[in-house]
Design a protein around this motif. Structure first.
Motif, PDB file in Angstrom:
ATOM      1  N   CYS A 139      66.274  49.586  25.002  1.00 29.56           N
ATOM      2  CA  CYS A 139      65.210  50.087  24.230  1.00 29.56           C
ATOM      3  C   CYS A 139      64.158  50.123  24.542  1.00 29.56           C
ATOM      4  O   CYS A 139      63.009  50.574  23.940  1.00 29.56           O
ATOM      5  CB  CYS A 139      65.442  49.666  22.579  1.00 29.56           C
ATOM      6  SG  CYS A 139      65.977  47.702  22.578  1.00 29.56           S
ATOM      7  N   ILE A 140      63.456  48.967  25.360  1.00 28.57           N
ATOM      8  CA  ILE A 140      62.770  49.261  26.099  1.00 28.57           C
ATOM      9  C   ILE A 140      62.121  49.950  27.201  1.00 28.57           C
ATOM     10  O   ILE A 140      62.560  49.757  28.093  1.00 28.57           O
ATOM     11  CB  ILE A 140      61.781  47.059  26.667  1.00 28.57           C
ATOM     12  CG1 ILE A 140      62.250  46.353  25.187  1.00 28.57           C
ATOM     13  CG2 ILE A 140      60.670  47.080  27.197  1.00 28.57           C
ATOM     14  CD1 ILE A 140      62.004  45.246  25.603  1.00 28.57           C
ATOM     15  N   ASN A 141      61.230  50.948  27.256  1.00 30.32           N
ATOM     16  CA  ASN A 141      61.440  51.966  27.914  1.00 30.32           C
ATOM     17  C   ASN A 141      59.515  51.685  29.145  1.00 30.32           C
ATOM     18  O   ASN A 141      58.868  51.746  27.264  1.00 30.32           O
ATOM     19  CB  ASN A 141      61.285  53.388  28.146  1.00 30.32           C
ATOM     20  CG  ASN A 141      62.979  52.986  27.654  1.00 30.32           C
ATOM     21  OD1 ASN A 141      64.093  52.781  28.543  1.00 30.32           O
ATOM     22  ND2 ASN A 141      62.742  54.029  26.096  1.00 30.32           N
ATOM     23  N   GLY A 142      59.569  51.039  29.817  1.00 35.66           N
ATOM     24  CA  GLY A 142      57.802  51.121  30.379  1.00 35.66           C
ATOM     25  C   GLY A 142      57.409  49.760  29.336  1.00 35.66           C
ATOM     26  O   GLY A 142      57.036  48.879  28.851  1.00 35.66           O
ATOM     27  N   LYS A 143      56.348  50.691  27.926  1.00 37.10           N
ATOM     28  CA  LYS A 143      55.138  50.269  27.574  1.00 37.10           C
ATOM     29  C   LYS A 143      55.649  49.605  26.583  1.00 37.10           C
ATOM     30  O   LYS A 143      55.127  49.464  25.058  1.00 37.10           O
ATOM     31  CB  LYS A 143      53.745  50.385  27.616  1.00 37.10           C
ATOM     32  CG  LYS A 143      53.095  49.588  29.472  1.00 37.10           C
ATOM     33  CD  LYS A 143      52.206  49.915  29.280  1.00 37.10           C
ATOM     34  CE  LYS A 143      51.784  49.449  31.025  1.00 37.10           C
ATOM     35  NZ  LYS A 143      49.693  50.384  30.921  1.00 37.10           N
ATOM     36  N   PHE A 144      56.613  50.469  25.935  1.00 34.11           N
ATOM     37  CA  PHE A 144      57.151  51.082  24.509  1.00 34.11           C
ATOM     38  C   PHE A 144      58.571  50.705  24.354  1.00 34.11           C
ATOM     39  O   PHE A 144      59.584  50.172  24.989  1.00 34.11           O
ATOM     40  CB  PHE A 144      57.734  52.064  24.428  1.00 34.11           C
ATOM     41  CG  PHE A 144      55.827  53.000  24.314  1.00 34.11           C
ATOM     42  CD1 PHE A 144      54.610  53.542  23.244  1.00 34.11           C
ATOM     43  CD2 PHE A 144      55.297  53.764  25.770  1.00 34.11           C
ATOM     44  CE1 PHE A 144      54.303  54.281  23.032  1.00 34.11           C
ATOM     45  CE2 PHE A 144      54.765  54.154  25.319  1.00 34.11           C
ATOM     46  CZ  PHE A 144      53.281  54.210  24.649  1.00 34.11           C
ATOM     47  N   LEU A 155      53.791  47.808  23.171  1.00 35.08           N
ATOM     48  CA  LEU A 155      53.947  46.753  23.358  1.00 35.08           C
ATOM     49  C   LEU A 155      53.377  46.166  24.281  1.00 35.08           C
ATOM     50  O   LEU A 155      53.529  46.643  25.582  1.00 35.08           O
ATOM     51  CB  LEU A 155      55.264  45.977  22.809  1.00 35.08           C
ATOM     52  CG  LEU A 155      56.316  45.866  24.201  1.00 35.08           C
ATOM     53  CD1 LEU A 155      56.873  44.812  24.220  1.00 35.08           C
ATOM     54  CD2 LEU A 155      56.778  47.268  24.166  1.00 35.08           C
ATOM     55  N   ILE A 156      52.787  44.851  25.067  1.00 33.27           N
ATOM     56  CA  ILE A 156      52.009  44.226  26.299  1.00 33.27           C
ATOM     57  C   ILE A 156      53.558  43.428  26.490  1.00 33.27           C
ATOM     58  O   ILE A 156      53.081  42.505  25.905  1.00 33.27           O
ATOM     59  CB  ILE A 156      50.428  43.628  25.558  1.00 33.27           C
ATOM     60  CG1 ILE A 156      50.215  44.473  24.644  1.00 33.27           C
ATOM     61  CG2 ILE A 156      50.394  42.678  26.836  1.00 33.27           C
ATOM     62  CD1 ILE A 156      48.669  43.540  24.294  1.00 33.27           C
ATOM     63  N   LEU A 157      54.138  44.221  27.556  1.00 33.88           N
ATOM     64  CA  LEU A 157      55.038  43.255  28.820  1.00 33.88           C
ATOM     65  C   LEU A 157      53.935  42.019  29.203  1.00 33.88           C
ATOM     66  O   LEU A 157      54.411  42.955  30.737  1.00 33.88           O
ATOM     67  CB  LEU A 157      55.190  44.507  28.689  1.00 33.88           C
ATOM     68  CG  LEU A 157      57.517  43.551  29.221  1.00 33.88           C
ATOM     69  CD1 LEU A 157      58.072  43.926  27.955  1.00 33.88           C
ATOM     70  CD2 LEU A 157      58.116  44.824  29.688  1.00 33.88           C
ATOM     71  N   HIS A 158      53.931  41.177  29.018  1.00 33.11           N
ATOM     72  CA  HIS A 158      53.191  40.004  29.879  1.00 33.11           C
ATOM     73  C   HIS A 158      54.648  39.533  30.382  1.00 33.11           C
ATOM     74  O   HIS A 158      53.740  39.209  31.405  1.00 33.11           O
ATOM     75  CB  HIS A 158      52.005  39.506  29.334  1.00 33.11           C
ATOM     76  CG  HIS A 158      52.980  38.115  28.245  1.00 33.11           C
ATOM     77  ND1 HIS A 158      53.480  39.129  27.444  1.00 33.11           N
ATOM     78  CD2 HIS A 158      53.730  37.108  28.012  1.00 33.11           C
ATOM     79  CE1 HIS A 158      54.423  37.501  26.479  1.00 33.11           C
ATOM     80  NE2 HIS A 158      54.304  37.065  26.728  1.00 33.11           N
TER      81      HIS A 158
END
Length: 405
Positions: A139-144, A155-158
């Motif tokens: 469900c997490i693709n890049g920054k989304f 989202l900010i994937l820090h």
């Protein structure tokens, strides 16, 4: 193994409006289901402790359990079509929260401790909703991240997700400074580390206090930052400004946000300090601490200082980080840890004003909190000095060894 990661969300204006509507609908659903349980409780309980031999008892109504209320959710969607826009698992989680808080009031927890009577959620008091299952592990693709019925949210994937872990639940939380995503991750292939038995070499003791945040058995002292005390002047000024604003006005809403952000900053500073302190302690091995009644201390005259220190949050973080590192946190009985001598085990009476430990029996001289930390460590590992007392005499060699440890 179960982990929890938190990320900052950057939703669009339309997504923010949608999530705000969800929270308001969930708040109403929460209050409705809680009211159903209260009504059943009032109609079926009996204050009379004795009845005649012949009497008529009305048929008890069905108890509104989780499954009964969850089955009734389609009827709510029929009567109120706006609930169709809310994801079904999110509505079910709302009912589950009602059952959890209600059972804590009626039954209590595993130790039999009951919570207070649940309260209805006022406007703006329902701040999070949970997707109990995330079917798509990609469900997490890049920054989304793709959320059901909401779409792709930035989202900010820090920090990346650890390899091999699967997303179990996703919780969206609204705070005063924005929206956050809490992911619960699980990997069943990671073995549970069995910690080694605590010994004098792999264990340290800590004595928490208000003069210093904690003192370790090695003599290391961690100063208490007192974030709330330092921000108290600004908080008072913001509270005065808020009290002067007219209720229902836009300026009052802005004043509430300013005050909430100031409180959030204090909470974040304290939490960051707790995490860093816990990580530093766990580099030295197992941690022994006093099993304090923090709720009782928070109701005393020292309530402001105790809450500012945040011992409960710190011990909870310490326990979580220790389990993750394959270590233990060992709570011990706090009775007599300050009065007992760590060198010979004799009782040396002290008042709160006495900050120095001076034993007339063995001649041990050290700081009061340092002495208590050593006692806590010795109790955790079962050191024989804790059994000493009375008229028993300690040999000089053993006395020096106990004092050094």
């Amino acid at each position: 193994m179960r982990l929890s990661h938190q990320y900052r969300l950057r939703p669009t204006a339309q997504q923010q409006v949608q999530m705000e509507q969800w929270l308001e609908l969930l708040r109403r659903q929460y209050n409705h289901r809680l009211a159903e349980r209260f009504n059943w409780w009032e109609q079926n309980r009996c204050d009379v402790n004795a009845c005649p031999l012949i009497c008529h008892l009305p048929e008890p109504k069905d108890k509104p359990t989780y499954y009964v209320q969850a089955t009734d959710l389609p009827n709510s969607k029929t009567l109120f079509p706006e609930y169709k826009q809310v994801y079904s698992q999110v509505l079910q989680d709302c009912v589950k929260r009602v059952e959890k808080t209600y059972d804590r009031w009626i039954k209590g927890d595993s130790n039999g401790n009951r919570s207070g009577k649940p309260r209805f959620k006022g406007k703006g008091r329902y701040r999070s909703f949970t997707f109990s299952q995330i079917k798509n592990q990609n469900c997490i693709n890049g920054k989304f991240i793709k959320l059901p019925k909401i779409g792709n949210v930035k989202l900010i994937l820090h920090r990346p997700l650890p390899d091999g872990f699967k997303i179990k639940t996703a919780t969206i939380t609204r705070k005063i400074d924005g929206w956050y995503l809490n992911l619960s991750l699980e990997d069943a292939s990671v073995p549970i580390i069995t910690p080694d038995a605590p010994t004098m070499d792999n264990t340290i003791g800590i004595d928490v206090g208000l003069k210093s945040f904690l003192v370790t058995s090695t003599g290391e002292s961690v100063e208490i930052p007192q974030y709330y005390r330092k921000a108290e002047k600004r908080l008072k000024r913001l509270q005065r400004q808020l009290s002067k604003k007219k209720k229902g006005s836009k300026r009052r809403v802005k004043a509430i946000k300013r005050l909430a952000k100031a409180h959030l900053k204090v909470a974040n500073q304290r939490k960051d300090f707790h995490y860093k302190t816990a990580n530093h302690l766990l580099t030295q091995g197992h941690v022994a601490h006093e099993d304090l009644n923090i709720k009782g201390l928070a109701k005393s005259k020292l309530a402001k200082s105790v809450n500012d220190a945040g011992w409960g949050q710190f011990l909870q973080i310490l326990s979580f980080k220790a389990a993750k590192a394959g270590l233990m946190t060992i709570p011990v009985n706090p009775n007599g840890t300050t009065q007992a001598c760590s060198g010979c085990g004799e009782t040396v009476p002290k008042t709160i004003a006495d900050r120095w430990h001076s034993c007339p029996h063995c001649g041990l001289e050290l700081d009061r909190d340092h002495n208590a930390a050593i006692n806590i460590k010795q109790r955790a590992v079962g050191h024989p000095v804790q059994a000493l007392g009375g008229d028993r005499v300690v040999e000089p060699e053993k006395r020096e060894a106990c004092a050094v440890s």
